[in-house]
Design an enzyme around this catalytic site. Structure first.
Site, PDB file in Angstrom:
ATOM      1  N   TYR A   1      37.530  -3.862  23.611  1.00  0.00           N
ATOM      2  CA  TYR A   1      38.590  -3.418  22.703  1.00  0.00           C
ATOM      3  C   TYR A   1      38.607  -1.913  22.492  1.00  0.00           C
ATOM      4  CZ  TYR A   1      40.253  -8.088  21.722  1.00  0.00           C
ATOM      5  OH  TYR A   1      40.819  -9.324  21.854  1.00  0.00           O
TER       6      TYR A   1
ATOM      7  N   GLU B   1      24.362 -30.773  24.391  1.00  0.00           N
ATOM      8  CA  GLU B   1      25.408 -30.072  25.149  1.00  0.00           C
ATOM      9  C   GLU B   1      26.588 -29.679  24.267  1.00  0.00           C
ATOM     10  OE1 GLU B   1      28.758 -30.876  28.615  1.00  0.00           O
ATOM     11  OE2 GLU B   1      27.161 -32.335  28.383  1.00  0.00           O
TER      12      GLU B   1
ATOM     13  N   ASP C   1      26.213 -34.939  28.592  1.00  0.00           N
ATOM     14  CA  ASP C   1      27.104 -35.976  29.122  1.00  0.00           C
ATOM     15  C   ASP C   1      26.582 -36.408  30.487  1.00  0.00           C
ATOM     16  OD1 ASP C   1      28.827 -35.841  26.968  1.00  0.00           O
ATOM     17  OD2 ASP C   1      30.245 -34.477  27.935  1.00  0.00           O
TER      18      ASP C   1
END
Length: 353
Positions: free
Chosen positions: A95, A181, A234
């Site tokens: 920025y 996760e 997962d």
């Protein structure tokens, strides 16, 4: 800090020497994304080989000249920050001149290239990355500015500190650490008071692919407490990849592997073999996409899978079924199955790989 300043001065001196000799200045970078530059070491994970292939960023080449200029610009910003003992996030740097940099990913990539080129960790360059990870459970520590943080007594998670190197006085009675996760699963375990119910533990989530600070914290906690670390991911190629990043590191950050990897991490769940063992209904599983197949095939070829025969077996089960499952699939058995049955059984009877 004097080492950082000296390293930057040497780069600039080389540029000036080339200009004085009427030669085009060149910056030489290691090829960070090339697997040929990576070796796998059991005790460290993926690390960059000393004599790796390099690429040149030249000022007289139209394709690399803009990158050359941006690298010098960021080097000058780092130099000023180290001199004045101030810090900035990668976002602050972007920025400071969005038109010049074009995108955040350009800044991120250049910072990693500079860190690799100077052989100096990013934290020593006074660049902090914005943290997205959370930590909860039996842990307290003091931040660099003296703030005392106690994760034990809060029902909500604490954001992973943005300066992990600076934290001290770490205290914990945790018996193990659990890396989760996803944020949703992490929050669910917090609501179920999992950190206190079974035995005191520390829970961490990188909320998907972990950022640098989350990986640094996992490593720091491992160095400090030497307690078992388990992962809850997962049962899909993406989850396996994330677990491998915590355990063995990533190709692009292999030059910093020593500070970031914890090779003793264990895969607790969700294992592809669990789906069969628990009789999870096929209709709640998700079919593989082409991308899943590609990712799984690439993971199966990686050097660390060869030394993990049990992992190899699990990946073969996943490949054969062409089905994947999120941790939430366990709610098809009962709403609190994960914290009440699945995790306690796994931890008690050693159901990890």
């Amino acid at each position: 800090s004097s080492e950082v300043l000296e390293a930057i001065e040497n780069i600039i001196q080389d540029v000036l020497k080339s200009l004085a000799q009427k030669k085009a200045p060149v910056l030489t970078l290691a090829n960070r994304s090339d697997w040929r530059n990576i070796e796998f070491k059991d005790s460290v994970g993926l690390q960059m080989i000393p004599c790796c292939t390099t690429k040149q960023i030249r000022i007289d080449c139209p394709r690399s000249a803009p990158k050359f200029a941006l690298m010098l610009k960021i080097l000058s910003m780092i130099y000023k920050m180290v001199q004045s003992n101030t810090y900035a996030t990668k976002r602050d740097i972007y920025y400071s001149d969005t038109l010049l940099f074009g995108s955040q990913s350009v800044v991120d990539n250049i910072i990693n290239d500079i860190s690799c080129m100077l052989k100096i960790p990013r934290r020593s360059l006074h660049i902090l990355s914005t943290t997205k990870g959370f930590v909860a459970g039996n842990l307290s520590y003091t931040e660099e500015d003296g703030t005392k943080v106690n994760c034990t007594c809060s029902a909500t998670a604490v954001t992973v500190p943005s300066n992990v190197q600076g934290i001290k006085n770490l205290i914990s009675h945790a018996k193990f650490m659990l890396i989760v996760e996803k944020d949703a699963t992490f929050q669910r375990l917090l609501d179920d008071d999992f950190c206190n119910k079974l035995s005191p533990c520390i829970m961490i989530t990188g909320r998907g692919v972990p950022d640098l600070n989350t990986r640094l914290l996992v490593r720091k906690l491992w160095d400090t407490f030497q307690i078992p670390i388990f992962t809850l991911m997962d049962a899909d190629p993406h989850g396996v990849e994330i677990m491998c990043i915590y355990k063995y590191g990533s190709v692009s950050m292999s030059f910093e592997a020593h500070h970031l990897t914890v090779p003793s991490i264990k895969w607790l769940g969700l294992l592809p073999s669990d789906l069969e063992r628990l009789n999870i209904r096929k209709d709640v599983l998700i079919p593989f996409t082409k991308q899943d197949q590609k990712k799984l095939a690439s993971i199966q070829k990686r050097p660390y899978i060869a030394c993990q025969p049990m992992w190899k077996k699990e990946l073969e089960i996943m490949a054969a079924s062409k089905l994947k499952a999120e941790i939430q699939v366990l709610t098809s058995l009962s709403s609190d199955y994960l914290s009440r049955v699945y995790l306690p059984n796994k931890l008690q009877f050693g159901g990890w790989l």
